[in-house]
Design a protein around this motif. Sequence first.
Motif, PDB file in Angstrom:
ATOM      1  N   LEU A  71       9.415  -1.421  11.932  1.00 16.48           N
ATOM      2  CA  LEU A  71      10.645  -0.792  11.484  1.00 16.48           C
ATOM      3  C   LEU A  71      11.826  -1.215  12.360  1.00 16.48           C
ATOM      4  N   THR A  72      12.968  -1.406  11.725  1.00 15.27           N
ATOM      5  CA  THR A  72      14.184  -1.808  12.430  1.00 15.27           C
ATOM      6  C   THR A  72      15.307  -0.825  12.095  1.00 15.27           C
TER       7      THR A  72
ATOM      8  N   GLY B  14       8.872  -1.147   2.810  1.00 18.65           N
ATOM      9  CA  GLY B  14       7.932  -0.103   2.423  1.00 18.65           C
ATOM     10  C   GLY B  14       8.471   1.286   2.704  1.00 18.65           C
ATOM     11  N   ILE B  15       9.160   1.444   3.843  1.00 14.01           N
ATOM     12  CA  ILE B  15       9.703   2.750   4.206  1.00 14.01           C
ATOM     13  C   ILE B  15      10.801   3.178   3.244  1.00 14.01           C
TER      14      ILE B  15
ATOM     15  N   LEU C 185       9.085   4.858   0.506  1.00 15.27           N
ATOM     16  CA  LEU C 185       8.475   6.113   0.957  1.00 15.27           C
ATOM     17  C   LEU C 185       9.520   7.218   1.071  1.00 15.27           C
ATOM     18  N   ILE C 186      10.670   6.909   1.685  1.00 15.05           N
ATOM     19  CA  ILE C 186      11.705   7.922   1.887  1.00 15.05           C
ATOM     20  C   ILE C 186      12.360   8.308   0.570  1.00 15.05           C
ATOM     21  N   GLU C 187      12.563   7.325  -0.291  1.00 15.39           N
ATOM     22  CA  GLU C 187      13.156   7.618  -1.598  1.00 15.39           C
ATOM     23  C   GLU C 187      12.340   8.669  -2.344  1.00 15.39           C
TER      24      GLU C 187
ATOM     25  N   GLY D 231       0.802  -1.211   0.000  1.00 19.60           N
ATOM     26  CA  GLY D 231       0.000   0.000   0.000  1.00 19.60           C
ATOM     27  C   GLY D 231       0.836   1.263   0.000  1.00 19.60           C
ATOM     28  N   VAL D 232       1.964   1.243   0.729  1.00 17.97           N
ATOM     29  CA  VAL D 232       2.848   2.412   0.748  1.00 17.97           C
ATOM     30  C   VAL D 232       3.313   2.744  -0.656  1.00 17.97           C
ATOM     31  N   GLU D 233       3.686   1.720  -1.398  1.00 17.08           N
ATOM     32  CA  GLU D 233       4.132   1.951  -2.770  1.00 17.08           C
ATOM     33  C   GLU D 233       3.017   2.546  -3.629  1.00 17.08           C
TER      34      GLU D 233
END
Length: 922
Positions: free
Chosen positions: A765-766, A741-742, A745-747, A716-718
Amino acid sequence: MGAQRLVQGQREELLRALCSGGSAEGLESVVDLLLAWDVLLWEDQQGLSVPGRAVCAGARGLLDLACAKGETACALLLAALSQALRRDRPRLVRRLRGGVAAALRALLESGSFTVYDCDEVQLLLYTPAQQARRLLDLVQSKGESAALVLVQHIQQTVDSPTAPDQEELPAECLLYQKKLRSSLSAQSQFLSTYGGTGNLSLDDIYTEGLLEVAQGSGEAQQPLGLEDILGLVGTLNEEADTVLVSGEAGSGKSTLLQRLHLLWAPLLLARPGQDLLFQFVLDHPHTVLFTFDGVDEFRLAFSDERRHCSPAEPAPVATLLFNLLQGSLMSGARKVATSRPEAVTPPLRRYLRKEVSLRGFSAEGIDCFVRKHHSDPGMAARVLGSLRSNTALFSLCHIPVFCWIVSQCSGELLGYGSGSPRTITDVYLMVLQHFLQRWSSGHLRVGSGWVQGNVGTAMHLGQLALGGLESSRYTFSGAKLQRCGVTEEDICAGFLIHSKDLSSPDSKHYEFLHVTMQCFFAALFIVLNNDMDCSTILNLFQARRRLNSVLARVCLGPCLSASCLPEGVQEGGVEEAERLNLQLTATFVSGLLSRRHRDLLLQACPGPTLEMKYRQVVRALSQGMGKHFRSIPRPVQGEKKSMHAMPEFVWLIKCIYEIQESCIAKNAVAKLKVEHLKLTYCSIGPVECTALAYVLQHLTSCVGLQLDYNSVGDVGVEQLLPCLDICHSIYLRHNNISDEGISKLIEKGIRCENLKKIALFNNKLTDACTQQFADLLKKRHNFLSLRLGNNYITAVGAEQLAEGLRCNRSLKYLGLWGNKVKDQGAEALAQALQGSTSLVWLSLVDNGIGSSGAHALAGLIESSDMLEELWLSKNCITREGVEYLLQALQKNTSVKAVWLRGNELSPEDIEEVSQRESRLTF
């Protein structure tokens, strides 16, 4: 004791656990896990699984191999054994029930349990089965050594020839259990949800969906397994017996129950037929599991007004069902029911033990399902390649029924080329073509008039489907099919399958492959019927929770003959499930009337008719969106204008996406003037994200997009990336998002100058994603807020974040609540933020920070002119650390509060320091 020493010292007990009384199942489960975790290589697995080799020899080989690979391999071996033990939980509960006291003695003698642990398990209010479950929970929390003691005790008890049976079953019960086991295994062996398209072995094709505790339960987000459905995790009402598995249409609820039946077949008792068996069930309700699939499709609303407590007295089916779910009947027996989430009414929720949400497939699940569906690895790779190149279609496959359709229609999918399906309507048109071409032996090709040649079949099935939806009917008798013109040839097309109807077992009944297929044919009928009343589409789009018989008269009356009109339509109307089905039907109507499909449908319907219906859909969508915008209240003075969208808003957005015309999407949001668009608790998944991004990218002013407590996930993030440019903030709390996913998003976010705030509380998140956040902070000098609470960030991740913080002079809010940065991470953050001219708020609650970390943060307080609040609750700070903070506060008057509740201070310490400094908050 180290893991390697534990494996060596407990070798005999481990061998017993792995061999499981001579069965290879336990050993193979552990090997599978170690392969997945990259502890073993395929060569190792081949060496352990030599055909004809004794199980014990393979187990000894595995232990030798783990010890040779070192400490980490041994630790993971113990973890794999523990996980395999949890998978066997139902069997272990059955073995332990009646023998809990003996197991506790073994654990007490070994030193694994204390007297207090034993007392906690043996509370008088617990049934024997509940005591067994509590025992397993405590053993799991104690670690590997306790698990080994319990496994050894169970093995010795089972192997001992003098061990008494834990529970003597009457001969009739044993005979019935044997028959039931055989019957359930036979019924569950093949995938039945999408039957009629070949025999797919459930063992071969079943793919785990994403299961999690339903939102609102207060539980932290965590993945669940099938065994957790009836476990303790997520329990809201310990007095209740009913567990609800909720999920959207096509999310895999029926298949999950089928899998549960197959796995639990040896343990089930149900449908007593003899007096003795019936009495045994009444006396031992914990041996019974009832399952109810699709309670949202039940034709009567749930009511708790008609109480029925006697299992021997006859009662109407509805009364029996309601009282079973309530617990008035068969209290103590577990019940598992499935439903779509919106269709569960408050009266039923009062009686739920817990609710588990089924979220469909993850990206890995899609990959796994496609590879299982195609025996040819080359074909599977080609299908997956086609899916990954079409992100919209890939997001649709998050829903298992769509993933099945795409896998089933792989030939059509690979033949689409650049016109690959993007919408739900595209996918169902693809399956329509697939079935019709298969039915006609492959003579028809794309663009060869396959619609025109099959209009009769489509209209007959559509008439049946629409009448069934309005009258809450999902199974149809042969007479019903005949009245709607459905012929044997129509049935042979494959869209209808045989269905069991216990009310008339001697006659044939049919149902559509899936309820979504029924909605599609209903939509096809509405679009292709030349005699449809002009108000039909408008009424379809105005369907609400309480539809009245106007829909039956206006929508169905002109289309159906008197013999096909719904029976028993009552004033005041249809249930929530019917509203959802009609909304899905409207979604299909929108997609079918898209100008992209005009040439296809012109084979069966005049152009002017299609154009008229198209304009009606566009007008209905415009009116629906306008209604939502007009309902936005004026903001309170000093607050920003926001709109909290309801699920119906999301449905309208999906309808607009189905049309795939940017001008309609642009006009739809042209009048939306808000600073925050809130879509929390709206069941937003990857499919909805695709539609939202398609429409919201046309907003004329920036908006804060709040999607907390949904199921967005990495896929979904994509899908949201196309609308990120128009977002000044994005909130994705509790959405099952990982580093993958992050990364995407950050890119994109680094290039979006408008994006200034990101909130990702309670995801997965790690430290693997913190370097990317550091890059964001380095490159974006207008970024204001970053909230990453309740994830899995350690000191390593905090040090990486610190690199970005040193270069940033704009960040005002930094939230790392509920991670594990500890002292080392706190020191790195404090040093990076010293002298910050922007930071106003910092949260490091529940991060394992001690006094050395507090010392470093005291330096931050001294050097900062802007910091107003520092949250350090639920850490490990002692009096020494508080003294450092007190000294710093004496030098800084701008800080308003330092929160220290839940640290290692005595009541006397708290009272003293509170008097010395009022800004320390306990």
